[in-house]
Design an enzyme around this catalytic site. Structure first.
Site, PDB file in Angstrom:
ATOM      1  N   ASP A  82      47.909  13.337  14.463  1.00 44.05           N
ATOM      2  CA  ASP A  82      48.485  14.474  15.174  1.00 44.05           C
ATOM      3  C   ASP A  82      49.897  14.137  15.656  1.00 44.05           C
ATOM      4  O   ASP A  82      50.105  13.118  16.310  1.00 44.05           O
ATOM      5  CB  ASP A  82      47.571  14.852  16.356  1.00 44.05           C
ATOM      6  N   HIS A  83      50.843  14.985  15.312  1.00 41.34           N
ATOM      7  CA  HIS A  83      52.251  14.820  15.708  1.00 41.34           C
ATOM      8  C   HIS A  83      52.844  13.479  15.291  1.00 41.34           C
ATOM      9  O   HIS A  83      53.513  12.813  16.095  1.00 41.34           O
ATOM     10  CB  HIS A  83      52.426  15.031  17.217  1.00 41.34           C
ATOM     11  N   HIS A 180      52.206  23.018  24.511  1.00 40.24           N
ATOM     12  CA  HIS A 180      51.244  21.939  24.726  1.00 40.24           C
ATOM     13  C   HIS A 180      50.961  21.748  26.218  1.00 40.24           C
ATOM     14  O   HIS A 180      51.861  21.855  27.036  1.00 40.24           O
ATOM     15  CB  HIS A 180      51.772  20.623  24.162  1.00 40.24           C
ATOM     16  N   ASN A 230      44.928  23.925  17.025  1.00 44.93           N
ATOM     17  CA  ASN A 230      44.803  22.650  17.734  1.00 44.93           C
ATOM     18  C   ASN A 230      44.471  22.880  19.206  1.00 44.93           C
ATOM     19  O   ASN A 230      45.146  23.657  19.872  1.00 44.93           O
ATOM     20  CB  ASN A 230      46.123  21.880  17.663  1.00 44.93           C
ATOM     21  N   VAL A 231      43.452  22.169  19.665  1.00 46.51           N
ATOM     22  CA  VAL A 231      43.060  22.270  21.073  1.00 46.51           C
ATOM     23  C   VAL A 231      42.760  20.869  21.608  1.00 46.51           C
ATOM     24  O   VAL A 231      42.012  20.114  20.982  1.00 46.51           O
ATOM     25  CB  VAL A 231      41.781  23.138  21.231  1.00 46.51           C
ATOM     26  N   THR A 233      43.965  19.948  25.510  1.00 45.43           N
ATOM     27  CA  THR A 233      44.098  19.927  26.976  1.00 45.43           C
ATOM     28  C   THR A 233      42.884  20.520  27.684  1.00 45.43           C
ATOM     29  O   THR A 233      42.369  19.945  28.643  1.00 45.43           O
ATOM     30  CB  THR A 233      45.368  20.689  27.404  1.00 45.43           C
TER      31      THR A 233
HETATM   32 ZN   LIG Z   1      50.298  19.846  18.957  1.00 44.96          ZN
END
Ligand SMILES: [Zn+2]
Length: 284
Positions: A82-83, A180, A230-231, A233
């Site tokens: 991710d990222h 984000h 995308n989840v 948090t």
């Molecule tokens: Zn992201």
């Protein structure tokens, strides 16, 4: 099931009209919860591991944990970087057996984002992995009022086709009003911009910053052509809430406490799979 790129599942999602979730994890209990939810809902899914792990020693420890469980699962689960912060992190992830990588050059000048994404695509495709890139920039929730809420960083539809064509990327994360982390203010999705981008390219489109969106916003995004969401948090927030509530009980142990993380991930991931329309998709 064997660990393979999520791209074939993405095609099915696109044809039928649901979204495949990418749930991030940083430790073991959340990972168990994600996999329980996917299996329980008979849904394909992606487990995201954040790029910072490749700046620390022994990234293979958590990677192997996630790999073993995903491979043993009865539903298709892919593992994405991710990222990805650099070409090097993407190569390290491919070397570690990730099925897919995201390279995030969204803060770079366009030419640089294109050049590095292109190199990542070349390397990843050589070993059968899929690549996600980001065009426009999804900011952070605490800056939402000043950034995303002002339509700053939004993906410019005029350069989407060129970006996809020149890089050969498989999935594209776009900036249409999400952020984000926790939002300062209420997120507003630019569904007209999503429609415009959707008209211009055919590859799966990705929505980051899913925590804080309403179920209706999720449904509208999926109906508008988002295929990956995308989840993270909110999974962390719910885990914390459950642990705090559990701590008030008399009979608290380390095991019962950490179990709350697994249960928080399991329940919320299972709920989101219903919202995203993904329930039963593994059997279709
Ligand atoms: Zn992201």
């Amino acid at each position: 099931m064997p660990l393979v790129t999520i791209l074939d599942e993405m095609k099915k999602a696109q044809a039928v009209g649901y979204a495949i979730p990418c749930f991030d994890t940083f430790e073991m209990h959340g990972t168990l919860g994600i996999i329980e939810a996917l299996e329980g809902q008979r849904a394909p899914g992606i487990i995201g591991l954040y790029t910072s792990m490749f700046s620390r020693p022994n990234p293979e420890a958590l990677t192997n944990y996630v790999k073993v469980l995903s491979e043993a699962s009865a539903v298709p689960i892919s593992i994405i970087l991710d990222h990805g912060a650099s070409f090097e992190h993407c190569i390290m992830a491919l070397n570690a057996g990730f099925t897919d990588v995201m390279y995030d050059g969204s803060k770079l000048p366009l030419a640089e984002n294109i050049a590095t994404t292109k190199m990542v695509v070349r390397a990843a495709h050589a070993v059968g992995a899929g690549v996600e890139a980001e065009l426009g920039h999804v900011g952070t929730g605490r800056d939402y009022r000043a950034f995303g809420g002002q339509q700053k960083g939004f993906t410019e539809p005029d350069i989407v086709e060129r970006f996809v064509e020149e890089t050969g990327v498989d999935m594209l994360a776009i900036a249409i009003g999400t952020a984000h982390g926790l939002y300062d203010g209420d997120p507003v999705l630019a569904l007209d911009l999503l429609a415009e981008i959707r008209r211009r390219v055919e590859i799966p489109l990705v929505l980051h910053g899913g925590s804080g969106l309403s179920d209706d916003q999720f449904r509208a995004a999926v109906a508008g052509g988002i295929q990956k969401i995308n989840v993270f948090t909110n999974l962390a927030v719910l885990s914390r809430e459950r642990m705090l509530a559990h701590a008030a009980h008399d009979d608290v142990s380390l095991h019962s406490m950490t179990a709350e993380i697994r249960l928080a991930f399991r329940d919320e991931c299972a709920r989101l799979l219903e919202v995203f329309g993904t329930v039963g998709a593994a059997d279709a």
